[in-house]
Motif scaffolding. Structure first.
Motif, mmCIF file in Angstrom:
data_model
loop_
_atom_site.group_PDB
_atom_site.id
_atom_site.type_symbol
_atom_site.label_atom_id
_atom_site.label_comp_id
_atom_site.label_asym_id
_atom_site.label_seq_id
_atom_site.Cartn_x
_atom_site.Cartn_y
_atom_site.Cartn_z
ATOM 1 N N LEU A 41 0.868 -1.181 0.000
ATOM 2 C CA LEU A 41 0.000 0.000 0.000
ATOM 3 C C LEU A 41 0.908 1.235 0.000
ATOM 4 N N ILE A 42 0.794 2.035 -1.041
ATOM 5 C CA ILE A 42 1.628 3.229 -1.141
ATOM 6 C C ILE A 42 0.969 4.365 -0.371
ATOM 7 N N LEU A 43 1.775 4.992 0.484
ATOM 8 C CA LEU A 43 1.284 6.134 1.247
ATOM 9 C C LEU A 43 2.247 7.269 0.928
ATOM 10 N N SER A 44 1.824 8.190 0.070
ATOM 11 C CA SER A 44 2.786 9.153 -0.443
ATOM 12 C C SER A 44 2.358 10.571 -0.103
ATOM 13 N N ALA A 45 3.338 11.419 0.147
ATOM 14 C CA ALA A 45 3.032 12.798 0.536
ATOM 15 C C ALA A 45 2.779 13.666 -0.684
ATOM 16 N N SER A 46 3.726 13.671 -1.586
ATOM 17 C CA SER A 46 3.620 14.635 -2.673
ATOM 18 C C SER A 46 2.851 14.084 -3.867
ATOM 19 N N GLY A 47 2.629 12.782 -3.899
ATOM 20 C CA GLY A 47 1.860 12.217 -4.993
ATOM 21 C C GLY A 47 2.474 12.472 -6.358
ATOM 22 N N GLU A 48 3.802 12.333 -6.455
ATOM 23 C CA GLU A 48 4.453 12.459 -7.753
ATOM 24 C C GLU A 48 3.804 11.453 -8.695
ATOM 25 N N GLN A 49 3.133 11.965 -9.731
ATOM 26 C CA GLN A 49 2.288 11.085 -10.532
ATOM 27 C C GLN A 49 3.029 9.916 -11.149
ATOM 28 N N GLN A 50 4.216 10.210 -11.730
ATOM 29 C CA GLN A 50 4.920 9.129 -12.409
ATOM 30 C C GLN A 50 5.356 8.066 -11.414
#
Lengths: 357, 234
Positions: B82-91
């Motif tokens: 499960l990816i939990l990302s702050a900036s949500g870099e799309q690529q």
């Protein structure tokens, strides 16, 4: 160096071919041997930058002049071709490359004058050759200079690009940290309640703003043709509005600037309508899809829906509102705006054709 | 419903964040069997921890979250990421999903959303945000537009979505819940879930086919011209 060897080979072959022109064949052979040896030495000497100093260049030119001057002695006064011939080019080019156009000019003039001075009678073609020598030295010098200038410019550009990339990398790391912290404050704030909840809300707002700033910056970094805009990046800005989430392809969707501006304005009008009729923080979703022949943008909310005939009656009353700002704008772009509305929400579907890409 | 608690590993380089996530998960009855702050630590501790779910930040010290996803799933295909990302870099998000991650959340998601997401991912479900659905849709359009699409040979997996899958994915991207989609399309909740899972499976499959083709192409090049191959290697 390849050039030096080529002109040497040319000189040697020509001299061997016309060996009966020599008054003193042995001296001529010696002269050719000197040329071969000097070429070998020069080939080695010029390889390393630290050996490319003025003594080498002066010696190089001196050997060339020396061989030229010796020609009348070995070939007799009435010779037609000098012993070195084109071989003097090596020294000339070296001067032009190292000392630019001044070096090229000086070496060219010297070789040209010597070449003419040793001849008994100067013909048109002799003069022409000498003139070409001078001109060649000049041009190579100029080229060398501008090449060096270009290389320096390119190095500077590469350095600044590398610096910009490093800055961007650092900014990303910093942004990531700030985003993490804001998200954390937001979460903890909500859980604690009271004043902390307000703090959390502020952190959430700032987080959303920073996120869209970063996205804008990414869009700027992609230099685009003038007169076009990236629809995906422009729409992504809209998720700064509370409750709005924007989805789209990960790649830029480049369209003429006026199409993008109008389409974004139409979507903004839909969202204004959501804020006005459903609530200022009401959730709304924007989806952009880029197909080869058209772009589709949909705006959905989960409000009570728009009562049938309301838009039409608004138009009849002279209030253009949504009809004008959404339908009108999209129609002007040659597209269609369809409204689906019901108890579970409202969805606008805007379809605009893409011109030939 | 199951007696044994779900085993979770948390990978994040921000200690404060890691602790907060850990606390939330433990509070909800999950067993946090390991934490790591870098990709290297995560890969070193994964075999011993044997977590069901890895909650993974994408921006971590190397190896990146995308590489960790691929490695972890190669070691244990039954694990879920499960990816939990702050900036949500799309690529990055798209790459992680292609590498096999089955869930994605932004860090601003609430505690309940996180707990719900971990539970669903552990149960084999996929957790899509509308943003991720939009990215995946865009990726399939790109694959379709490619001049040399992956051939649909007898063994080759289809790398296109069915109309129904596209329809469902579009609805997810428009922020609709599985329940709403099921109602709208008159399908069962389970069927909607299956459609969504299929879209990710196809994307991962396409990615694997691409990687294999790339590897084969490289391998053939090397084999055919052992002497000069060094020149055109990237």
């Amino acid at each position: 160096m390849v050039l030096r060897l080529a002109v040497l080979a040319n000189a040697v072959v020509l001299n061997v071919y016309r060996r009966d022109n020599f008054v003193h064949p042995t001296a001529g052979l010696l002269l050719v041997a000197v040329m071969v040896l000097w070429t070998a030495y020069a080939a080695w000497a010029y390889l390393a930058a630290r050996r490319r100093t003025w003594p080498l260049l002066v010696a190089d030119l001196a050997v060339a002049v020396g061989v030229l001057v010796a020609t009348p002695a070995v070939k007799g006064d009435g010779f037609s071709a000098t012993v070195p011939g084109f071989w003097v080019m090596g020294a000339l080019l070296a001067w032009a490359v190292v000392w630019r156009w001044r070096g090229g000019l000086a070496a060219g003039v010297l070789l040209g004058v010597v070449d003419l001075a040793i001849r008994r009678d100067v013909s048109q073609s002799h003069y022409g050759n000498a003139f070409l020598l001078v001109l060649g030295g000049l041009i190579i010098g100029f080229l060398g200079e501008s090449l060096r200038y270009l290389a320096a410019e390119r190095d500077a550009a590469q350095r600044s690009a590398a610096a910009a990339a490093e800055r961007a990398r650092l900014a990303r790391a910093v942004h990531d940290g700030v985003l993490q912290t804001l998200a954390l404050v937001q979460r903890r704030g909500h859980e604690l309640g009271g004043d902390a909840a307000e703090l959390g809300r502020l952190a959430g707002e700032q987080e959303a703003r920073l996120r869209s700033l970063i996205r804008d910056q990414d869009a700027v970094a992609d230099a685009r043709r003038a007169g076009t805009l990236d629809l995906a990046a422009e729409l992504a800005r809209l998720d700064r509005r509370p409750g709005v989430s924007v989805a789209g392809p990960g790649e830029p969707v480049v369209l003429p600037a006026e199409v993008v501006t109008e389409l974004v304005a139409a979507v903004a009008a839909c969202l204004d309508n959501v804020a006005a009729h459903v609530g200022p923080d009401a959730p709304a979703w924007v989806l952009l899809e880029a197909l080869p022949d058209r772009v589709e943008v949909s705006v959905r909310d989960e409000g009570p829906g728009i009562p049938g005939g309301r838009l039409e009656s608004a138009v009849a009353e002279g209030r253009l509102g949504v009809s004008g700002s959404v339908r009108g704008r999209v129609a002007d772009l040659g597209g269609t705006a369809t409204l689906h509305t019901g108890a579970s929400g409202t969805e606008w579907e805007l379809v605009v054709p893409r011109g030939p890409r | 419903m199951s007696e044994t608690p779900i085993r979770v590993m948390v990978v994040d380089d921000h200690p404060m964040w890691r602790d907060a996530v850990e606390r939330d998960l433990q509070g909800a009855g999950f067993e946090v069997v390991g934490v790591a702050s870098t990709g290297a630590e995560a890969l070193a501790r994964f075999p011993a921890c044997r977590p069901h779910v890895v909650v993974l930040d994408l921006q971590i010290p190397p190896p990146t979250g995308v590489e960790v996803t691929a490695q972890v799933l190669r070691q244990d295909p039954s694990a879920r990421v499960l990816i939990l990302s702050a900036s949500g870099e799309q690529q990055d998000v798209l790459d992680a999903v292609k590498a096999g991650a089955t869930g994605y959340l932004v860090k601003s998601a609430s505690r309940t959303e996180l707990i719900d997401a971990v539970r669903r991912v552990a149960g084999g479900d996929t957790v899509y945000t509308p943003g991720l659905a939009g990215l995946v849709l865009g990726e399939f359009r790109r694959i379709k537009d490619e001049p040399d699409p992956t051939p649909r040979g007898p063994d080759g997996p289809p790398s296109e979505l069915t109309d129904r899958e596209t329809e469902v994915l579009k609805m997810v991207a428009k922020g609709m819940s599985y329940k709403q989609i099921a109602e709208r399309l008159v399908l069962s909740h389970r069927t909607v879930q299956n459609h969504v899972q299929n879209t990710l499976r196809k994307l991962q499959m396409h990615n694997r086919v691409e990687l294999t083709r790339y590897a084969i192409a490289q391998g053939l090049d090397d084999g055919e011209q052992p002497a000069g191959a060094g020149e055109d290697r990237p």
